[in-house]
Design an enzyme around this catalytic site. Structure first.
Site, PDB file in Angstrom:
ATOM      1  N   HIS A 377     -21.368 -20.468  25.185  1.00 56.79           N
ATOM      2  CA  HIS A 377     -21.592 -21.086  26.503  1.00 56.79           C
ATOM      3  C   HIS A 377     -20.358 -21.092  27.387  1.00 56.79           C
ATOM      4  O   HIS A 377     -20.379 -21.722  28.447  1.00 56.79           O
ATOM      5  CB  HIS A 377     -22.060 -22.534  26.347  1.00 56.79           C
ATOM      6  CG  HIS A 377     -23.389 -22.689  25.694  1.00 56.79           C
ATOM      7  ND1 HIS A 377     -24.560 -22.846  26.410  1.00 56.79           N
ATOM      8  CD2 HIS A 377     -23.737 -22.702  24.397  1.00 56.79           C
ATOM      9  CE1 HIS A 377     -25.569 -22.968  25.560  1.00 56.79           C
ATOM     10  NE2 HIS A 377     -25.097 -22.881  24.331  1.00 56.79           N
ATOM     11  N   LYS A 569     -22.782 -31.817  39.528  1.00 60.30           N
ATOM     12  CA  LYS A 569     -22.458 -31.162  38.258  1.00 60.30           C
ATOM     13  C   LYS A 569     -21.192 -31.842  37.755  1.00 60.30           C
ATOM     14  O   LYS A 569     -20.592 -32.631  38.490  1.00 60.30           O
ATOM     15  CB  LYS A 569     -22.218 -29.667  38.442  1.00 60.30           C
ATOM     16  CG  LYS A 569     -21.298 -29.345  39.630  1.00 60.30           C
ATOM     17  CD  LYS A 569     -21.066 -27.860  39.808  1.00 60.30           C
ATOM     18  CE  LYS A 569     -22.205 -27.150  40.504  1.00 60.30           C
ATOM     19  NZ  LYS A 569     -22.888 -26.185  39.722  1.00 60.30           N
ATOM     20  N   ARG A 570     -20.776 -31.552  36.520  1.00 60.88           N
ATOM     21  CA  ARG A 570     -19.518 -32.113  36.059  1.00 60.88           C
ATOM     22  C   ARG A 570     -18.406 -31.717  37.041  1.00 60.88           C
ATOM     23  O   ARG A 570     -18.444 -30.632  37.633  1.00 60.88           O
ATOM     24  CB  ARG A 570     -19.196 -31.591  34.651  1.00 60.88           C
ATOM     25  CG  ARG A 570     -20.050 -32.189  33.551  1.00 60.88           C
ATOM     26  CD  ARG A 570     -19.952 -33.681  33.479  1.00 60.88           C
ATOM     27  NE  ARG A 570     -18.645 -34.120  33.044  1.00 60.88           N
ATOM     28  CZ  ARG A 570     -18.360 -34.585  31.829  1.00 60.88           C
ATOM     29  NH1 ARG A 570     -19.308 -34.695  30.917  1.00 60.88           N
ATOM     30  NH2 ARG A 570     -17.134 -34.960  31.528  1.00 60.88           N
ATOM     31  N   LYS A 575     -15.353 -25.344  38.940  1.00 64.72           N
ATOM     32  CA  LYS A 575     -16.604 -25.483  39.697  1.00 64.72           C
ATOM     33  C   LYS A 575     -16.326 -25.681  41.195  1.00 64.72           C
ATOM     34  O   LYS A 575     -17.227 -25.615  42.016  1.00 64.72           O
ATOM     35  CB  LYS A 575     -17.428 -26.647  39.144  1.00 64.72           C
ATOM     36  CG  LYS A 575     -17.906 -26.407  37.706  1.00 64.72           C
ATOM     37  CD  LYS A 575     -18.653 -27.615  37.158  1.00 64.72           C
ATOM     38  CE  LYS A 575     -19.001 -27.505  35.680  1.00 64.72           C
ATOM     39  NZ  LYS A 575     -20.221 -26.723  35.394  1.00 64.72           N
ATOM     40  N   THR A 677     -27.314 -24.336  35.267  1.00 66.26           N
ATOM     41  CA  THR A 677     -28.757 -24.576  35.199  1.00 66.26           C
ATOM     42  C   THR A 677     -29.169 -25.465  36.370  1.00 66.26           C
ATOM     43  O   THR A 677     -30.326 -25.452  36.792  1.00 66.26           O
ATOM     44  CB  THR A 677     -29.157 -25.252  33.873  1.00 66.26           C
ATOM     45  OG1 THR A 677     -28.232 -26.302  33.597  1.00 66.26           O
ATOM     46  CG2 THR A 677     -29.153 -24.265  32.728  1.00 66.26           C
ATOM     47  N   LYS A 681     -32.532 -25.708  38.923  1.00 62.17           N
ATOM     48  CA  LYS A 681     -33.285 -26.923  39.273  1.00 62.17           C
ATOM     49  C   LYS A 681     -33.384 -27.063  40.793  1.00 62.17           C
ATOM     50  O   LYS A 681     -34.444 -27.385  41.336  1.00 62.17           O
ATOM     51  CB  LYS A 681     -32.604 -28.154  38.661  1.00 62.17           C
ATOM     52  CG  LYS A 681     -32.665 -28.160  37.146  1.00 62.17           C
ATOM     53  CD  LYS A 681     -31.656 -29.122  36.518  1.00 62.17           C
ATOM     54  CE  LYS A 681     -31.433 -28.749  35.056  1.00 62.17           C
ATOM     55  NZ  LYS A 681     -30.214 -29.350  34.480  1.00 62.17           N
TER      56      LYS A 681
HETATM   57  C1  F58 Z   1     -22.324 -25.215  29.925  1.00 62.92           C
HETATM   58  N1  F58 Z   1     -21.362 -25.675  28.985  1.00 62.92           N
HETATM   59  C2  F58 Z   1     -21.808 -24.096  30.805  1.00 62.92           C
HETATM   60  N2  F58 Z   1     -20.319 -27.334  27.778  1.00 62.92           N
HETATM   61  O1  F58 Z   1     -20.619 -24.504  31.452  1.00 62.92           O
HETATM   62  C3  F58 Z   1     -22.871 -23.755  31.838  1.00 62.92           C
HETATM   63  O2  F58 Z   1     -22.462 -22.680  32.615  1.00 62.92           O
HETATM   64  C4  F58 Z   1     -24.171 -23.419  31.129  1.00 62.92           C
HETATM   65  O3  F58 Z   1     -25.208 -23.287  32.045  1.00 62.92           O
HETATM   66  C5  F58 Z   1     -24.549 -24.508  30.149  1.00 62.92           C
HETATM   67  O4  F58 Z   1     -23.485 -24.763  29.248  1.00 62.92           O
HETATM   68  C6  F58 Z   1     -25.769 -24.157  29.332  1.00 62.92           C
HETATM   69  O5  F58 Z   1     -25.650 -22.900  28.784  1.00 62.92           O
HETATM   70  C7  F58 Z   1     -21.244 -26.995  28.721  1.00 62.92           C
HETATM   71  O6  F58 Z   1     -21.958 -27.819  29.255  1.00 62.92           O
HETATM   72  C8  F58 Z   1     -19.989 -28.590  27.413  1.00 62.92           C
HETATM   73  O7  F58 Z   1     -20.357 -29.581  28.026  1.00 62.92           O
HETATM   74  C9  F58 Z   1     -19.117 -28.710  26.197  1.00 62.92           C
HETATM   75  C10 F58 Z   1     -19.488 -29.930  25.410  1.00 62.92           C
HETATM   76  C11 F58 Z   1     -18.570 -30.131  24.230  1.00 62.92           C
HETATM   77  C12 F58 Z   1     -17.132 -30.139  24.616  1.00 62.92           C
HETATM   78  C13 F58 Z   1     -16.771 -28.918  25.405  1.00 62.92           C
HETATM   79  C14 F58 Z   1     -17.681 -28.701  26.610  1.00 62.92           C
END
Ligand code: F58
Length: 838
Positions: A377, A569-570, A575, A677, A681
């Site tokens: 990811h 988003k985060r 971003k 994602t 949405k």
């Molecule tokens: C996200 N990753 C990607 N990681 O940033 C985003 O582009 C993608 O659409 C999504 O995954 C789904 O595939 C993400 O959310 C985290 O939050 C991790 C959680 C654990 C610690 C490191 C970051």
């Protein structure tokens, strides 16, 4: 036990038939079910029930209606031998369950009616539910969308994860700064989960290993752990939409093992017994926010191993219950690693097969490799997990040995294929050497899986050409792509009911389960002025609703007639929320210079959490508030621009946000966002996108048509070329006085009169290094954003584009993603379970 009707409570209109009270779909049955629960389970009457009591009663009524199907599902899992999917994910962002459960069970309207007969409003009860925020963001929410699609498509699946006691923190804003509050989602109880203490597993940690020879003289290794804990499963049913299929989300809670307490008690050491217990329970206590580097986080590694070990023991148990030999595991189970967080599973499955079930290494490796698939990811190098060897070996000595052995055999193969290429060997090794030694989890996951996938076409390509390049050269056939998707049930049907109704009136309701095939039927309606009018009315209604929530939560008044430009988003530098801010400031300056300037009235709305330890991200939140202070209160601006930060963005709050958006901001630096994602949405709710060619934006633009997408910015290739030439961000200022002015304002204290240096770190980073190329992309973004404003002034054309966006987004359903996984990775098919026919 026979079903009984509760006679002591108020009578119902149309009495439910005997036996229907806990299973029936009529409003009468549901009403009776609510009253029964209130009385018999909670010991309350309608006269003294709190809103939470009513919520609980309805939640249990919904849960009862899944049980029948669920019991059959469990029976099916045991007695049938269809392949099932085990989704291993450290995070699940399920969002509130109640609305989704009622919807998927097809009893939303009946429940609304039942409640109104009781003088209650369903909306109030839905608001009562605490969000189970067991994830950080996109990755956790993807797992939740996938669970919905797996159940809807009838694919037997178990989602395995951790039952964190504290999920993602709640965000409060104080004086423009983020303040984190602990999330106490379990405070009032969780009606959706069923603990199964009898199904607990033991998990070992620490200690050392011992070699020995078994009776047949074979070399074996025994792990003598230093401590043990217990994992107790908490099961949550996951109902599919329009099907009787119900899958299982099985989350593990860590607990102390009783025997350890006894030992301490016997030696009279009560406090160490209690300490032991507390330490054991710590493992599943809290979700890690996605900040700081992984290195040194002992507890995080413990969490990962804990849930993986419990899950794999459970998988083997189910497999054996089905009477199947372990050497055929991969024929009956597919396990998907949701990023590297569960990738210790590769070593754990080897350990279970070789050490515990006494399988020979080669067979065990064959089974392991054919069981796992790995989804990546992220391409961000700092986010690629690695564990310090010392820490790893200390906690999991046997696993380290197994990893060494996997690595030894793997590198032997490499040396044979590429003689003399030690550089390649070092790059591929599961162990990073240099300044300290580390286990590279992405390498372990890649070597131990039959398939590796990225989450959008561009991302999967970049994986092959960057972080996993050497692995791709080694086994190109391993690599594939599955573009992410989102579930139309929650993101359209549940959270945008007016739009869903409008769509169904024109094209029927087939889209809910067959988005890819059906949604495009909407396309011709884009040319119908009457339909466009209805479409606009729905959007306007949603915007009025968001305005009310914004007013309530922030005190800021926004006009539903303005263009709602939203970035939620985060918060992360890649971003580029601050690129959006730079543009807002530039626009503000233009208005100040010429107060008569014609600008399309805009509401800029931001939302998202910053990791608690991520200084720059927190400063960006403060910056948004500071810009808001200036812009929102300047009489020269009037109502033309408003800047809002919506606090505590989460699944629950997003129900107001996506349906109300006109413009979706997807502006990450090309090559940095794996997929995104939120972009899906928004678009599925009728927003147009302004975005870079990054992640799934590329495919969204392809699908909706380039004329319906606002594109700007450097491509991945251009960005790389710029970096290769030597990027000098300050050079962009000389030729761009607007940008120079904005940067001066940020760095010079214009936004922070009390503390002139407050935003200096932001301005200086942009000026000196600008790792995410904001300055390079600024003008392109500003120009594109101007085009958006102009375009919005033509409502007919804008609405046409909005309808076409929705109509062409069908392929971004998570149902399509799951079908892709089934076909390309899991080699499994939907199964109709005994109860699955409605
Ligand atoms: C996200 N990753 C990607 N990681 O940033 C985003 O582009 C993608 O659409 C999504 O995954 C789904 O595939 C993400 O959310 C985290 O939050 C991790 C959680 C654990 C610690 C490191 C970051």
């Amino acid at each position: 036990m026979t079903e009984r009707k509760l006679l002591t409570t108020s009578s119902t209109k149309g009495d439910p038939a005997k036996g229907e009270i806990r299973t029936g779909s009529s409003s009468a049955a549901i009403k009776q079910s609510i009253l029964d629960n209130l009385h018999f389970i909670q010991g309350r009457g309608p006269f003294n029930a709190t809103p939470n009591d009513w919520y609980m009663a309805l939640a249990y009524a919904a849960r009862d209606r899944m049980m029948d199907r669920w019991v059959r599902w469990i029976e099916g899992m045991r007695s049938k031998q269809d392949k099932f999917v085990g989704y291993l994910s450290a995070e699940y962002l399920m969002g509130p369950h109640l609305g989704n459960a009622l919807l998927n069970l097809g009893i939303l309207d009946a429940a609304r009616e039942a409640l109104s007969e009781l003088g209650l409003d369903l909306r109030d009860l839905l608001m009562q539910e605490e969000e189970p925020g067991l994830g950080n963001g996109g990755l956790g929410r993807l797992a939740a969308c996938f669970m919905d699609s797996l159940a809807t498509l009838g694919i037997p699946a178990i989602g395995y994860g951790i039952r964190y006691e504290f999920g993602i923190f709640d965000q409060k804003i104080q004086d423009g700064w983020q303040v984190e509050l602990t999330d106490k989602w379990l405070r009032l109880g969780n009606p959706w989960e069923i603990p199964r203490p009898e199904l607990a597993y033991e998990v070992d940690f620490g200690g050392h290993t011992e070699a020995y020879h078994d009776e047949e003289g074979r070399y074996r290794v025994r792990w003598v752990p230093h401590w043990k804990i217990k994992g107790v499963p908490y099961d949550t049913p996951v109902p599919g939409y329009g099907t009787a299929n119900v899958n299982l989300l099985r989350l593990w809670k860590s607990e102390a093992i009783e025997s350890f307490d006894f030992h301490a008690f016997n030696t009279g050491d009560y406090y160490s017994a209690v300490h032991e217990k507390m330490a054991s329970e710590t493992i599943s206590k809290v979700l890690y926010p996605n900040d700081e580097p992984e290195i040194g986080k002992r507890l995080r590694l413990a969490q990962q191993y804990f849930f993986v070990s419990c899950s794999l023991q459970n998988v083997l148990f189910i497999h054996q219950l089905r009477g199947l030999g372990l050497e055929r595991l991969h024929e009956f189970v597919s396990l998907q690693l949701n990023d590297t967080h569960p990738s210790i599973a590769v070593a754990e499955l080897m350990r279970l097969l070789v050490d515990v079930h006494l399988m020979d290494w080669d067979t065990a490796w064959h089974v392991t490799k054919n069981t796992f698939g790995y989804t990546n990811h992220t391409l961000l190098p700092e986010a690629l997990e690695k564990w310090h060897l010392g820490l790893f070996g200390n906690m999991l000595p046997r696993h380290l040995e197994i990893i060494f052995e996997i690595n030894r055999r793997f590198l032997d193969e490499i040396r044979e294929r590429f003689p003399g290429d030690e550089g390649r060997v070092a790059r591929l090794s599961l162990i990073e050497e240099g300044g300290g030694k580390y286990v590279r989890m992405a390498h372990l996951a890649t070597v131990g899986s039959h398939t590796v996938n990225g989450v959008a076409a561009l991302h999967s390509e970049l994986l092959k050409s960057t972080v996993l390049k050497d692995f791709y050269e080694l086994s190109p056939e391993k690599f594939t792509n599955v573009t992410n998707g989102v579930t139309p049930r929650r993101w359209m049907l549940l959270y945008n009911q007016p739009l869903a109704r409008l769509i169904s009136r024109r094209i029927g309701d087939g889209w809910i389960r067959r988005l890819e095939q059906e949604l495009q039927k909407l396309e011709p309606w884009a040319d119908d002025p009457e339909f466009r009018d209805e479409w606009r009315k729905v959007k306007h209604r949603n915007k009025v609703q968001l305005a009310a929530v914004v007013k309530e939560r922030t005190g800021i008044e926004v006009s539903p007639d303005s263009l709602y430009d939203i970035q939620v988003k985060r918060i992360h530098e890649y971003k580029r929320q601050h690129l959006n801010v730079l543009h807002i400031l530039a626009l503000y300056n233009r208005i100040k210079r010429n107060p008569a300037l014609e600008v399309t009235p805009c509401t800029f709305l931001f939302g998202g959490k910053a990791a608690p330890g991520y200084f720059m991200a927190k400063l960006i939140i403060k910056l948004i508030h500071a810009v808001g202070e200036v812009v929102n209160n300047d009489p020269d601006v009037g109502d033309r621009l408003k800047v809002v930060f919506f606090p505590d963005f989460n699944v629950k709050n997003s129900q107001w946000i996506y349906p109300a958006a006109d413009l979706s901001e997807q502006i990450s630096t090309a090559g940095k966002e794996a997929s995104g994602t939120g972009n899906m949405k928004f678009s599925l709710n009728g927003a147009l996108t302004i975005g870079t060619l990054d992640g799934a934006n590329v495919e969204i633009r392809e699908a909706v048509g380039e004329e319906n997408f606002f594109l700007f910015g450097l491509t991945v290739e251009e960005a790389n070329a710029l970096r290769d030439r030597g990027y000098r961000p300050w050079e962009y200022l000389g030729s761009n006085p607007d940008l120079q002015e904005v940067l001066d304002q940020i760095g010079g204290g214009f936004l922070s009169p009390g503390d002139k240096n407050l935003f200096k770190p932001l301005a200086e980073t942009l000026f000196h290094s600008d790792p995410y190329l904001l300055l390079a992309d600024f003008q392109s973004y500003a120009d594109c954003r101007d085009r958006v404003g102009i375009s919005y002034r033509d409502p007919e054309e804008w609405t046409r584009k909005s309808i076409l966006n929705v109509a062409r987004m069908g392929r971004f359903s998570s149902d399509r993603s799951i079908r892709d996984y089934c076909q390309k990775i899991w080699k499994t098919k939907p199964v109709s379970n005994p109860g699955a026919e409605k």
